[in-house]
Design a protein around this motif. Structure first.
Motif, PDB file in Angstrom:
ATOM      1  N   VAL A   1     -31.015 -27.153  81.208  1.00 26.73           N
ATOM      2  CA  VAL A   1     -30.076 -28.123  80.711  1.00 26.73           C
ATOM      3  C   VAL A   1     -29.430 -28.998  81.956  1.00 26.73           C
ATOM      4  CG1 VAL A   1     -27.941 -28.765  79.567  1.00 26.73           C
ATOM      5  CG2 VAL A   1     -29.441 -27.125  78.708  1.00 26.73           C
ATOM      6  N   LEU A   2     -28.906 -28.238  83.009  1.00 27.20           N
ATOM      7  CA  LEU A   2     -28.540 -29.006  84.100  1.00 27.20           C
ATOM      8  C   LEU A   2     -29.428 -29.784  84.826  1.00 27.20           C
ATOM      9  CD1 LEU A   2     -26.338 -29.298  86.130  1.00 27.20           C
ATOM     10  CD2 LEU A   2     -26.643 -27.345  87.372  1.00 27.20           C
ATOM     11  N   ALA A   3     -30.744 -29.341  85.088  1.00 26.28           N
ATOM     12  CA  ALA A   3     -31.619 -30.260  85.638  1.00 26.28           C
ATOM     13  C   ALA A   3     -31.927 -31.242  84.769  1.00 26.28           C
ATOM     14  CB  ALA A   3     -32.958 -29.167  86.011  1.00 26.28           C
ATOM     15  N   THR A   4     -32.067 -31.254  83.633  1.00 25.88           N
ATOM     16  CA  THR A   4     -32.252 -32.373  82.730  1.00 25.88           C
ATOM     17  C   THR A   4     -31.261 -33.408  82.829  1.00 25.88           C
ATOM     18  OG1 THR A   4     -33.698 -31.043  81.204  1.00 25.88           O
ATOM     19  CG2 THR A   4     -32.866 -33.119  80.257  1.00 25.88           C
ATOM     20  N   ALA A   5     -29.913 -32.994  82.749  1.00 28.85           N
ATOM     21  CA  ALA A   5     -28.883 -33.921  83.090  1.00 28.85           C
ATOM     22  C   ALA A   5     -28.927 -34.454  84.569  1.00 28.85           C
ATOM     23  CB  ALA A   5     -27.597 -33.155  82.977  1.00 28.85           C
TER      24      ALA A   5
ATOM     25  N   VAL B   1     -29.401 -38.590  84.977  1.00 30.04           N
ATOM     26  CA  VAL B   1     -28.447 -39.750  85.689  1.00 30.04           C
ATOM     27  C   VAL B   1     -29.130 -40.458  86.631  1.00 30.04           C
ATOM     28  CG1 VAL B   1     -26.553 -39.386  87.240  1.00 30.04           C
ATOM     29  CG2 VAL B   1     -26.398 -38.056  85.391  1.00 30.04           C
ATOM     30  N   VAL B   2     -30.125 -39.830  87.263  1.00 28.39           N
ATOM     31  CA  VAL B   2     -30.906 -40.628  88.258  1.00 28.39           C
ATOM     32  C   VAL B   2     -31.706 -41.640  87.675  1.00 28.39           C
ATOM     33  CG1 VAL B   2     -32.652 -40.404  90.148  1.00 28.39           C
ATOM     34  CG2 VAL B   2     -31.062 -38.742  89.761  1.00 28.39           C
ATOM     35  N   PHE B   3     -32.434 -41.222  86.634  1.00 28.81           N
ATOM     36  CA  PHE B   3     -33.564 -42.219  86.073  1.00 28.81           C
ATOM     37  C   PHE B   3     -32.842 -43.348  85.428  1.00 28.81           C
ATOM     38  CE2 PHE B   3     -38.010 -41.459  86.468  1.00 28.81           C
ATOM     39  CZ  PHE B   3     -37.838 -40.189  87.499  1.00 28.81           C
ATOM     40  N   TRP B   4     -31.816 -42.993  84.585  1.00 28.57           N
ATOM     41  CA  TRP B   4     -30.980 -43.990  83.935  1.00 28.57           C
ATOM     42  C   TRP B   4     -30.269 -44.916  84.827  1.00 28.57           C
ATOM     43  CZ3 TRP B   4     -28.350 -42.058  78.740  1.00 28.57           C
ATOM     44  CH2 TRP B   4     -29.439 -41.312  77.724  1.00 28.57           C
TER      45      TRP B   4
ATOM     46  N   ALA C   1     -33.961 -34.857  75.024  1.00 29.48           N
ATOM     47  CA  ALA C   1     -33.845 -34.159  76.201  1.00 29.48           C
ATOM     48  C   ALA C   1     -33.255 -32.928  76.013  1.00 29.48           C
ATOM     49  CB  ALA C   1     -32.836 -34.933  77.292  1.00 29.48           C
ATOM     50  N   ALA C   2     -32.296 -32.808  74.904  1.00 29.75           N
ATOM     51  CA  ALA C   2     -31.706 -31.488  74.729  1.00 29.75           C
ATOM     52  C   ALA C   2     -32.721 -30.475  74.162  1.00 29.75           C
ATOM     53  CB  ALA C   2     -30.650 -31.733  73.741  1.00 29.75           C
ATOM     54  N   ALA C   3     -33.515 -31.117  73.304  1.00 33.61           N
ATOM     55  CA  ALA C   3     -34.647 -30.221  72.532  1.00 33.61           C
ATOM     56  C   ALA C   3     -35.669 -29.685  73.627  1.00 33.61           C
ATOM     57  CB  ALA C   3     -35.132 -31.073  71.390  1.00 33.61           C
ATOM     58  N   MET C   4     -35.763 -30.544  74.563  1.00 38.84           N
ATOM     59  CA  MET C   4     -37.009 -29.977  75.569  1.00 38.84           C
ATOM     60  C   MET C   4     -36.465 -29.094  76.404  1.00 38.84           C
ATOM     61  SD  MET C   4     -40.115 -30.946  76.599  1.00 38.84           S
ATOM     62  CE  MET C   4     -40.454 -32.270  75.572  1.00 38.84           C
ATOM     63  N   SER C   5     -35.224 -29.339  77.121  1.00 44.27           N
ATOM     64  CA  SER C   5     -34.445 -28.257  77.759  1.00 44.27           C
ATOM     65  C   SER C   5     -34.115 -27.039  77.352  1.00 44.27           C
ATOM     66  CB  SER C   5     -33.446 -29.105  78.749  1.00 44.27           C
ATOM     67  OG  SER C   5     -32.461 -29.451  77.629  1.00 44.27           O
ATOM     68  N   THR C   6     -33.694 -27.138  76.014  1.00 43.72           N
ATOM     69  CA  THR C   6     -33.217 -25.656  75.357  1.00 43.72           C
ATOM     70  C   THR C   6     -34.441 -25.111  74.545  1.00 43.72           C
ATOM     71  OG1 THR C   6     -32.657 -27.099  73.352  1.00 43.72           O
ATOM     72  CG2 THR C   6     -30.833 -26.649  75.129  1.00 43.72           C
ATOM     73  N   LEU C   7     -35.491 -25.963  73.916  1.00 45.29           N
ATOM     74  CA  LEU C   7     -36.474 -25.245  73.382  1.00 45.29           C
ATOM     75  C   LEU C   7     -37.804 -24.915  74.031  1.00 45.29           C
ATOM     76  CD1 LEU C   7     -35.908 -27.133  69.765  1.00 45.29           C
ATOM     77  CD2 LEU C   7     -34.987 -24.700  70.565  1.00 45.29           C
ATOM     78  N   GLY C   8     -37.873 -26.053  74.958  1.00 41.35           N
ATOM     79  CA  GLY C   8     -39.331 -26.011  75.707  1.00 41.35           C
ATOM     80  C   GLY C   8     -39.213 -25.184  77.132  1.00 41.35           C
TER      81      GLY C   8
ATOM     82  N   GLY D   1     -37.763 -25.876  79.947  1.00 43.44           N
ATOM     83  CA  GLY D   1     -38.107 -26.825  80.997  1.00 43.44           C
ATOM     84  C   GLY D   1     -37.551 -28.317  81.028  1.00 43.44           C
ATOM     85  N   THR D   2     -37.938 -29.178  81.576  1.00 42.91           N
ATOM     86  CA  THR D   2     -37.297 -30.537  81.655  1.00 42.91           C
ATOM     87  C   THR D   2     -37.915 -31.710  81.041  1.00 42.91           C
ATOM     88  OG1 THR D   2     -37.888 -31.294  83.988  1.00 42.91           O
ATOM     89  CG2 THR D   2     -35.953 -29.661  83.838  1.00 42.91           C
ATOM     90  N   PRO D   3     -37.616 -32.860  80.926  1.00 46.33           N
ATOM     91  CA  PRO D   3     -38.563 -33.901  80.330  1.00 46.33           C
ATOM     92  C   PRO D   3     -39.491 -34.327  81.359  1.00 46.33           C
ATOM     93  CG  PRO D   3     -36.205 -34.341  79.594  1.00 46.33           C
ATOM     94  CD  PRO D   3     -36.122 -33.261  80.561  1.00 46.33           C
ATOM     95  N   LEU D   4     -39.170 -34.431  82.872  1.00 50.36           N
ATOM     96  CA  LEU D   4     -40.275 -34.979  83.720  1.00 50.36           C
ATOM     97  C   LEU D   4     -41.134 -33.754  83.992  1.00 50.36           C
ATOM     98  CD1 LEU D   4     -37.854 -36.227  86.581  1.00 50.36           C
ATOM     99  CD2 LEU D   4     -39.138 -37.355  84.685  1.00 50.36           C
ATOM    100  N   PRO D   5     -42.382 -34.274  84.359  1.00 55.47           N
ATOM    101  CA  PRO D   5     -43.661 -33.319  84.652  1.00 55.47           C
ATOM    102  C   PRO D   5     -43.565 -32.496  85.595  1.00 55.47           C
ATOM    103  CG  PRO D   5     -44.249 -35.473  84.180  1.00 55.47           C
ATOM    104  CD  PRO D   5     -42.862 -35.915  84.152  1.00 55.47           C
ATOM    105  N   ILE D   6     -42.708 -32.762  86.764  1.00 59.68           N
ATOM    106  CA  ILE D   6     -42.574 -31.870  87.935  1.00 59.68           C
ATOM    107  C   ILE D   6     -42.003 -30.591  87.309  1.00 59.68           C
ATOM    108  CG2 ILE D   6     -40.159 -32.634  88.355  1.00 59.68           C
ATOM    109  CD1 ILE D   6     -41.214 -32.607  91.439  1.00 59.68           C
ATOM    110  N   GLU D   7     -41.067 -30.660  86.176  1.00 62.49           N
ATOM    111  CA  GLU D   7     -40.379 -29.223  85.704  1.00 62.49           C
ATOM    112  C   GLU D   7     -40.995 -29.209  84.232  1.00 62.49           C
ATOM    113  OE1 GLU D   7     -36.952 -27.477  87.945  1.00 62.49           O
ATOM    114  OE2 GLU D   7     -36.621 -29.621  87.914  1.00 62.49           O
ATOM    115  N   THR D   8     -42.187 -29.427  84.028  1.00 54.55           N
ATOM    116  CA  THR D   8     -42.505 -29.522  82.411  1.00 54.55           C
ATOM    117  C   THR D   8     -42.132 -28.312  81.729  1.00 54.55           C
ATOM    118  OG1 THR D   8     -44.164 -30.570  80.848  1.00 54.55           O
ATOM    119  CG2 THR D   8     -44.782 -28.964  82.724  1.00 54.55           C
TER     120      THR D   8
END
Length: 309
Positions: free
Chosen positions: A139-143, A147-150, A197-204, A206-213
């Protein structure tokens, strides 16, 4: 004739037509060249852009390289000139588009394909997230990614584009309601992006970015309605920012980015998902559309039978 050669043939014709209008229609000359001497510019541009494009249309790799390099150089020069003088803004925009298209056409001439895998670097390089990473860490990595991409893609870049649009005198008048609608759209799209993003980081895992998919196939939350909710959110956010800034160029930037993502990034991403999740992903892909959300969520039967490795 291949697509690359066909484009260069079209560019040669368009370039010749443009030069005819430059010398016959003062308004076109002023909008695209400003105060530059058309005879001086034509002395270099006609052989390197018009004739060079015509030769590239025959399949000449050298001509494609020379023409594309010249197009990029002219684009840079016109952008600097338009910024310094507030003239020739339309010329700068047209040459930016010509440069992008020439690069793609040159790749087709040289390699007979566009090597989209070259884009899979940095944050777009696919690598599964660490199996030992905790949900809180994901979740922290996703946040941080958000921040960076937005901040860059929805903040810095649109502001630069909007500033250039104003400096180059390319603004189009828009009704006062447009920025307000942009705010509404941005809030709604951001909510969708955060939900995804919340669904990806908590259920998946990982993170939304492929580098930590994500290590697990996510088919819940907004992913029950559409396969690419974060991409949809990002496109809508970009358009919304353009509306808020009253900038048509920012809207074009957002739509162009969506085209690149859909045709260059998404195919690699979906091949990776199919390779890692097999029948689970194929079942999900058959049940949930890529871009057009379903009015009713997909059945829970599409949930993966086994967890990802």
């Amino acid at each position: 004739m291949g697509w690359g050669r066909a484009y260069f043939a079209l560019q040669a014709c368009a370039g010749a037509l443009w030069w005819i209008t430059v010398f016959t229609i003062p308004a076109v000359r002023h909008a695209t060249l400003g105060g530059l001497d058309p005879w001086l510019v034509a002395a270099a541009d006609v052989p390197l852009f018009v004739v060079g494009s015509a030769i590239a249309a025959t399949g000449s790799r050298a001509a494609a390289l020379i023409t594309t390099s010249w197009t990029g150089l002219v684009t840079l020069g016109l952008a600097v000139y338009a910024t310094a003088t507030t003239l020739a803004g339309w010329g700068a925009v047209l040459m930016i588009a010509a440069t992008a298209a020439s690069v793609l056409a040159s790749l087709l001439v040289w390699r007979e394909r566009i090597p989209t895998e070259w884009l899979l670097v940095g944050p777009f390089r696919s690598r599964e997230a660490d199996a030992d990473a905790s949900p809180a860490r994901n979740v922290l990595a996703t946040a941080m990614q958000i921040v960076v991409f937005w901040g860059v893609c929805l903040g810095i870049i649109p502001l630069v584009i909007a500033a250039a649009e104003e400096r180059w005198r390319l603004e189009l008048g828009v009704p006062p309601e447009v920025p307000i609608l942009g705010v509404v759209l941005f809030v709604a799209a951001s909510a969708l992006g955060l939900w995804s993003a919340a669904a990806m980081s908590t259920l998946g895992g990982g993170t939304p970015l492929p580098i930590e998919t994500a290590r697990r196939l996510v088919v819940r939350g907004p992913y029950r309605f559409v396969r690419n909710p974060m991409a949809m959110a990002g496109i809508a956010q970009g358009v919304a920012v353009g509306m808020m800034l009253s900038s048509w160029l920012v809207v074009v930037y957002a739509l162009a980015g969506s085209w690149v993502w859909n045709h260059a990034i998404r195919p690699h991403e979906e091949r990776d998902l199919e390779q890692r999740f097999g029948d689970d992903f194929r079942t999900y892909r058959a049940a949930v559309r890529c871009w057009w959300p379903a009015w009713h969520p997909a059945s829970a039967s599409i949930a993966p039978r086994v967890p990802s490795r």
